[in-house]
Motif scaffolding. Sequence first.
Motif, PDB file in Angstrom:
ATOM      1  N   LYS A 253     -14.451  -3.925   8.566  1.00 53.10           N
ATOM      2  CA  LYS A 253     -13.292  -3.448   9.381  1.00 53.10           C
ATOM      3  C   LYS A 253     -12.061  -3.247   8.425  1.00 53.10           C
ATOM      4  O   LYS A 253     -11.168  -2.357   9.107  1.00 53.10           O
ATOM      5  N   ILE A 254     -12.128  -3.621   7.218  1.00 48.87           N
ATOM      6  CA  ILE A 254     -10.823  -3.369   6.479  1.00 48.87           C
ATOM      7  C   ILE A 254     -10.446  -1.854   6.339  1.00 48.87           C
ATOM      8  O   ILE A 254      -9.182  -1.695   6.407  1.00 48.87           O
ATOM      9  N   PRO A 255     -11.344  -0.886   6.334  1.00 46.25           N
ATOM     10  CA  PRO A 255     -10.846   0.599   6.062  1.00 46.25           C
ATOM     11  C   PRO A 255      -9.968   0.853   7.512  1.00 46.25           C
ATOM     12  O   PRO A 255      -9.308   1.698   7.314  1.00 46.25           O
ATOM     13  N   GLU A 256     -10.200   0.338   8.566  1.00 50.16           N
ATOM     14  CA  GLU A 256      -9.350   0.657   9.928  1.00 50.16           C
ATOM     15  C   GLU A 256      -8.069  -0.315   9.941  1.00 50.16           C
ATOM     16  O   GLU A 256      -7.605   0.150  11.038  1.00 50.16           O
ATOM     17  N   ALA A 257      -7.903  -1.096   9.090  1.00 47.25           N
ATOM     18  CA  ALA A 257      -6.841  -1.900   9.253  1.00 47.25           C
ATOM     19  C   ALA A 257      -5.524  -0.976   9.260  1.00 47.25           C
ATOM     20  O   ALA A 257      -5.489  -0.075   8.418  1.00 47.25           O
ATOM     21  N   GLU A 258      -4.818  -1.345  10.148  1.00 48.25           N
ATOM     22  CA  GLU A 258      -3.245  -0.469  10.047  1.00 48.25           C
ATOM     23  C   GLU A 258      -2.585  -1.059   9.089  1.00 48.25           C
ATOM     24  O   GLU A 258      -2.111  -2.267   9.239  1.00 48.25           O
ATOM     25  N   ILE A 259      -2.082  -0.603   8.107  1.00 54.87           N
ATOM     26  CA  ILE A 259      -1.363  -1.105   6.903  1.00 54.87           C
ATOM     27  C   ILE A 259      -0.197  -0.138   6.753  1.00 54.87           C
ATOM     28  O   ILE A 259      -0.245   0.906   6.546  1.00 54.87           O
ATOM     29  N   THR A 260       0.846  -0.641   6.473  1.00 53.32           N
ATOM     30  CA  THR A 260       2.274  -0.014   6.265  1.00 53.32           C
ATOM     31  C   THR A 260       3.092  -0.799   5.441  1.00 53.32           C
ATOM     32  O   THR A 260       2.675  -1.892   4.977  1.00 53.32           O
ATOM     33  N   ALA A 261       4.087  -0.206   4.674  1.00 51.05           N
ATOM     34  CA  ALA A 261       4.643  -0.827   3.597  1.00 51.05           C
ATOM     35  C   ALA A 261       5.572  -1.684   4.200  1.00 51.05           C
ATOM     36  O   ALA A 261       5.540  -2.997   3.839  1.00 51.05           O
ATOM     37  N   THR A 262       6.317  -1.756   5.371  1.00 54.67           N
ATOM     38  CA  THR A 262       7.076  -2.946   5.845  1.00 54.67           C
ATOM     39  C   THR A 262       6.092  -3.809   6.535  1.00 54.67           C
ATOM     40  O   THR A 262       6.303  -5.029   6.407  1.00 54.67           O
ATOM     41  N   GLY A 263       4.947  -3.360   7.047  1.00 55.20           N
ATOM     42  CA  GLY A 263       3.891  -4.338   7.270  1.00 55.20           C
ATOM     43  C   GLY A 263       3.482  -5.248   6.079  1.00 55.20           C
ATOM     44  O   GLY A 263       3.264  -6.292   6.273  1.00 55.20           O
ATOM     45  N   MET A 264       3.362  -4.556   5.071  1.00 53.81           N
ATOM     46  CA  MET A 264       2.658  -5.265   3.862  1.00 53.81           C
ATOM     47  C   MET A 264       3.856  -6.391   3.356  1.00 53.81           C
ATOM     48  O   MET A 264       3.652  -7.624   3.166  1.00 53.81           O
ATOM     49  N   ALA A 265       5.130  -5.946   3.384  1.00 56.89           N
ATOM     50  CA  ALA A 265       6.291  -6.793   3.181  1.00 56.89           C
ATOM     51  C   ALA A 265       6.404  -8.115   4.269  1.00 56.89           C
ATOM     52  O   ALA A 265       6.491  -9.293   3.677  1.00 56.89           O
ATOM     53  N   ASN A 266       6.330  -7.630   5.582  1.00 58.88           N
ATOM     54  CA  ASN A 266       6.456  -8.934   6.410  1.00 58.88           C
ATOM     55  C   ASN A 266       5.086  -9.583   6.386  1.00 58.88           C
ATOM     56  O   ASN A 266       5.105 -11.075   6.652  1.00 58.88           O
ATOM     57  N   GLY A 267       4.114  -8.935   5.999  1.00 56.28           N
ATOM     58  CA  GLY A 267       2.862  -9.692   5.739  1.00 56.28           C
ATOM     59  C   GLY A 267       2.881 -10.912   4.691  1.00 56.28           C
ATOM     60  O   GLY A 267       2.435 -11.885   4.919  1.00 56.28           O
ATOM     61  N   ALA A 268       3.678 -10.335   3.621  1.00 54.47           N
ATOM     62  CA  ALA A 268       3.770 -11.116   2.371  1.00 54.47           C
ATOM     63  C   ALA A 268       4.577 -12.407   3.010  1.00 54.47           C
ATOM     64  O   ALA A 268       4.476 -13.508   2.473  1.00 54.47           O
ATOM     65  N   LYS A 269       5.727 -12.224   3.707  1.00 57.47           N
ATOM     66  CA  LYS A 269       6.402 -13.269   3.969  1.00 57.47           C
ATOM     67  C   LYS A 269       5.708 -14.258   5.128  1.00 57.47           C
ATOM     68  O   LYS A 269       5.819 -15.400   5.071  1.00 57.47           O
ATOM     69  N   GLU A 270       4.729 -13.605   5.988  1.00 60.47           N
ATOM     70  CA  GLU A 270       4.133 -14.446   6.676  1.00 60.47           C
ATOM     71  C   GLU A 270       3.031 -15.525   6.139  1.00 60.47           C
ATOM     72  O   GLU A 270       2.772 -16.308   6.478  1.00 60.47           O
TER      73      GLU A 270
END
Lengths: 380, 449
Positions: A253-270
């Motif tokens: 499923k990884i290829p369909e993951a929604e990834i954005t720059a701010t999502g990455m940033a907030n994901g890192a914080k998460e």
Amino acid sequence: MSARRSTAAMLLTLAVASAALAGCSQKKDDKASSDAVKVNATDTACEVSKTTFPAGHVVLDIANKGSKTTEVYVYAEGDKIVTERENIGPGTKASITAEIKAGSYEIACKPGMVGDGIRQKVTVTGGEGSAAAADPRLTAAVGAYRTYAQEQADATIPAVEAFAAAVRGGDVEKAKSLFAPSRTGWERTEPVAEGFGDVDPKTDTREDGLEPGQEWTGWHRLEKSLWADAKIGDEEKKLADQLVADLKDWQKKIPEAEITATGMANGAKELLDEVATGKVTGEEDRYSHTDLADFAANVEGAKKAYELLKPVAAEKDAELAKTLDAEFTALEGLLAKYKQADASYTSYDKVTEAERKTFSDAVNALAEPLSKLAAAVSPK
Amino acid sequence: MDAEQEQQDTASAAAGSGTAQDAAQAVASDVAGVGGGGFSRRAVIGWAGAGVALGAAGVGSVAAATRQDDPAPGAPAAVGGDVPFYGEHQSGIATPVQDRLHFAAFDVSASATRESLARMLKEWTRAAAAMTGGREVGSGAASGLPEAPPDDTGEALGLPASRLTLTIGFGPTLFDKDGTDRFGLKAKRPEALIDLPRFKGDNLDPQRSGGDLCVQACADDPQVAVHAIRNLARIGMGTVNIRWSQLGFGKTSSTTPDAQTPRNMMGFKDGTRNIAGSDTARLARDVWVAPGEGPEWMTGGSYLVARRIRMHVETWDRTSLKEQEDVFGRTKGEGAAYGRTREHDDPDLAAMPADAHVRLAHPDSNGGRMILRRGFSFTDGTDGLGRLDAGLFFLAYQRDSRTGFVPLQQRLAASDALNEYIQHVGSAHFACPAGIRKPGEWWGQALFG
């Protein structure tokens, strides 16, 4: 963190993030609510003013005309949450903005904030949305992070197969030694992994996170068998096979993951938040006490996201980048002290309260400035 | 300007709130006639209930007369107002005591430097000025970028300033930690900022003791006090971390010249005799550090001793009334000293048992020395044995702890009858510098500068 809640949080983050990437804050004023999709929510209906609208910056103007507090979700296929707004009181209005790509979606109102909600199919038309407006460096960062997530998933499969093989062979000690390494890739990219709402509950739920009636499967179920019960039966062997199958599903499923720059940033914080709430307390791996291995993987994953975003972040907020560099180094240095010769980490039950406090302080010292990273990579 | 006027102006500046000023002025005409006796009548106004603290003793007859003669001004209007942040001395010391406390002790992170610490203190000062003025930190709780967490945590939105005061102090370990001069401040450590001696009976929990820095947040609304500490802790993350903190309550009428002194958790009126926030002469004598006393950066400051005093309330509650009264040297109902009839009658120390708390703690038994107390009761639920974790969070300000708290506590620790029912379980000592005089200055500027 409960798997389901964090899933919603992550996807919300992604949706908000994409809105930010498109520069929604500038558009908000001139693109007034005439373009907005009006949602009339009552206790029995969920009326949408238009069921077809163009891709890009979408505003939902919600009016709760019912008697119960409601919440409104936009679901992509497979009930992936694109955006949501909870706690809209009776008689009140709320507005959600999100960047939505072309495709089929469902808008759901949930009077009383329970259940699947009253749903309305909508179609979003058109091309690229406005992702084109993004900084090309961020587009590249997103691409690189997707590659990283894929690599982590790909590397997880052989590791978890080795773990499962030990379980199948009834070798408790060997299975124990392979437990923590089988989780590394997952823990490094957990926000992405959790984005697939159906995988996480099957693989990474802790006993206290089970919903009534939910069957307990996955890593922590096996962890309990190996450490608390010190035995492997037929059931455990079946669970090991299922874990492999579920993680292969995730890998695909990884290829369909929604990834954005701010999502990455907030994901890192998460990832750091996961450490702060679950790992620092020793709740995550309460039987195996391998919390520090997960902890390290979370930090590595957060670092990866940060490093990819750093060129843009440092340009916009040099002081923040300096702080993050220093705090990542400090936390990595602290973790390194607990790394054994065989690359495993000190058992967390051997880590004293005072040492845990030191970890907790170091995590806060990193996570607090990390929470500012999303703003630093969003065009304002 | 005559002495009386000067005293009054200073009192207003110290007290801050308009109501306290009005209250002071309302009785100013009475003060002139009786103020020469060592403590003014105005002293009582706003300070009647100031001491929940142990170590208190009766108040003089002058004060007693004041209380009976003067009706209480409409003090409740003070609730919600703001106490000026800028001034010669830090607010939160001589300021009439608020209802609630959140006290936090911080340690400086291993990775922090003198520069990062100074930077944080500047940010803290800005945030403190905003919060004590009833304003939000930074860009607020509900504005700023949607994709970033708000600058302010938001739980005080819509609440008034609630007379919030924030008072900062620097602990001994900031200057010298196990012989290490981490921030180049060792030479600036005041001699008066001693490592407190061990007192008999102490059972100190290191996790409730010490700290490189402290912030005392007092407000009439607990949410406002907690909000302030939470925001400062958040701003400080990475530079400092909370070592321990304490919530307190038990001030219910501190700004009113109420006839009732608040009772402590033992049910006794204690702390009727205290230094008044408007008594500039007494403050100068016993509370504020004078020029030339120790390093320059402490001039106008004060030394704070914090003690978490656990009360064994279960055993106290099954103690006979007579013994309870003997322990304090006061009656439980009226709160009168032994041999007297009214709470504020001048106590006859000789009429009390030799080990009575009031007798030992009274200034007359301590060479006239006084400390300014602003302690709070606390109840932190129950301990693992089902006992109420309750007591007194004792806070005392003085010009020099070596002549203030230390000899007093040595005396009490040695022979106070109360010791059977209390235990000191936390302890800390801080040097609180002078006030921030104007915007742009920052907490610790004179120390770090």
